[in-house]
Design an enzyme around this catalytic site. Sequence first.
Site, PDB file in Angstrom:
ATOM      1  N   LYS A  89     -48.244  22.506  71.111  1.00 37.29           N
ATOM      2  CA  LYS A  89     -49.595  21.152  71.242  1.00 37.29           C
ATOM      3  C   LYS A  89     -48.831  19.869  71.056  1.00 37.29           C
ATOM      4  O   LYS A  89     -49.071  18.995  71.188  1.00 37.29           O
ATOM      5  CB  LYS A  89     -49.875  22.532  70.121  1.00 37.29           C
ATOM      6  CG  LYS A  89     -50.841  23.128  70.206  1.00 37.29           C
ATOM      7  CD  LYS A  89     -52.283  23.957  68.718  1.00 37.29           C
ATOM      8  CE  LYS A  89     -52.667  25.391  69.216  1.00 37.29           C
ATOM      9  NZ  LYS A  89     -53.737  24.633  70.081  1.00 37.29           N
ATOM     10  N   HIS A 132     -61.763  22.456  65.004  1.00 35.70           N
ATOM     11  CA  HIS A 132     -61.814  24.802  65.077  1.00 35.70           C
ATOM     12  C   HIS A 132     -63.331  24.776  65.322  1.00 35.70           C
ATOM     13  O   HIS A 132     -63.629  25.250  64.493  1.00 35.70           O
ATOM     14  CB  HIS A 132     -61.400  25.036  64.101  1.00 35.70           C
ATOM     15  CG  HIS A 132     -61.071  26.146  63.743  1.00 35.70           C
ATOM     16  ND1 HIS A 132     -61.274  26.951  63.015  1.00 35.70           N
ATOM     17  CD2 HIS A 132     -61.031  27.118  64.925  1.00 35.70           C
ATOM     18  CE1 HIS A 132     -60.557  28.980  63.169  1.00 35.70           C
ATOM     19  NE2 HIS A 132     -60.460  28.013  64.743  1.00 35.70           N
TER      20      HIS A 132
END
Length: 393
Positions: A89, A132
């Site tokens: 990431k 999320h």
Amino acid sequence: IGAGTMGSGIAMNFANAEIEVTLLELNEEALARGLESIDRNYMGSVKRGKLSEAKAEECRGRILGTTIYGALDKVDLVVEAVYESLDLKQDVFAELDRVCKPGSILATNTSYQDVNRIAAATGRPEDVIGLHFFSPAHIMKLLEVVRADRTADDVLATCMKLAKRIRKVPVVSGVCYGFIGNRMLRGYFREAQLLLLEGATPSQVDAAMEAFGMAMGPIAVADLAGLDIGYKARKAIADYPDHIHNHIADQLVEKGRLGQKTGAGFYRYDPETRKRLSDPEVEAMIEAESETLGISRREFGQDEIVERIIYALVNEGARVLEEGIAQRPGDIDIAYIYGYGFPAHRGGPMFYASSVGLDKVYQRICEFSDSLDADNWQPAPLLKKLAKEKAAF
């Protein structure tokens, strides 16, 4: 970024809200798989009568694929949905920092990684935020909007407004391992699996929680998600402690029983109907592990099962509140109703605890602290304070 199950579902959210989307993958093969998955999802919606064929084609037409980061140079928002590796990431965000225009919002779909560390891979941490989504991303309503230490106010406000445009229910979370929902789940699943070692069967635990109103019991949820997911996460942490509640799940994975996807986990699954069936082999494995650990087994009533599992959730929720990870108890309740199948008629875990009486919940947690592992059952200071004041969340 990432055309897997999550990335494809996230792309559909924006396309359905009339927002143009570019879907980026590492290579043409992975990109083709992602676009085929999106095609199947839209075809399924047409077959079920959820979308007209014309509307599905219109939405699908808003999603374009690419394998080149440079194609993202003019986008207003990027949502990264790659594998749950902090290093990966950080590499993605360093590349986004290089190619995206000033003012682009750079969002990560991580379930538990540190958003501050992801933001630190860029020269513009004020533009980084967590978005999320919950799987399947084009269906589930909850969106945890994770505010990192340096996330700008206008970035947070924009994402909250955008969530409503894509028909999500947004809840703001601070940064911690698992954010609001997944952090609280640790105690929930811990108690479910300890109950197995102490004498309950998987079907008894799930039946009690489903009678309480959960959409699915915790053991069945673990099988549905895949037992290998947690197993791999635990093994990836070099100094991860040996918690006895993970022993059975670990043994099942090592036997190749990963859950529904392999036809067997805590339960066996009918290959035709996918109906779950109790498995005497697993129950024998649990009894043998209890004996090895020196745990005395006994019978459990439905109420005790529910209290053990739900009060673990509530106690951690109180910690989430006092640490400021959640802004208000209602945010936790919304997260659990829209993201985790908590029964809406009970109002969410924090509302439910208040309806029982926080003094009663606190007293029961103190009893668990005395009779079970005290480390697992230290009452949250906020819960203790409210219980003494006869107050509610």
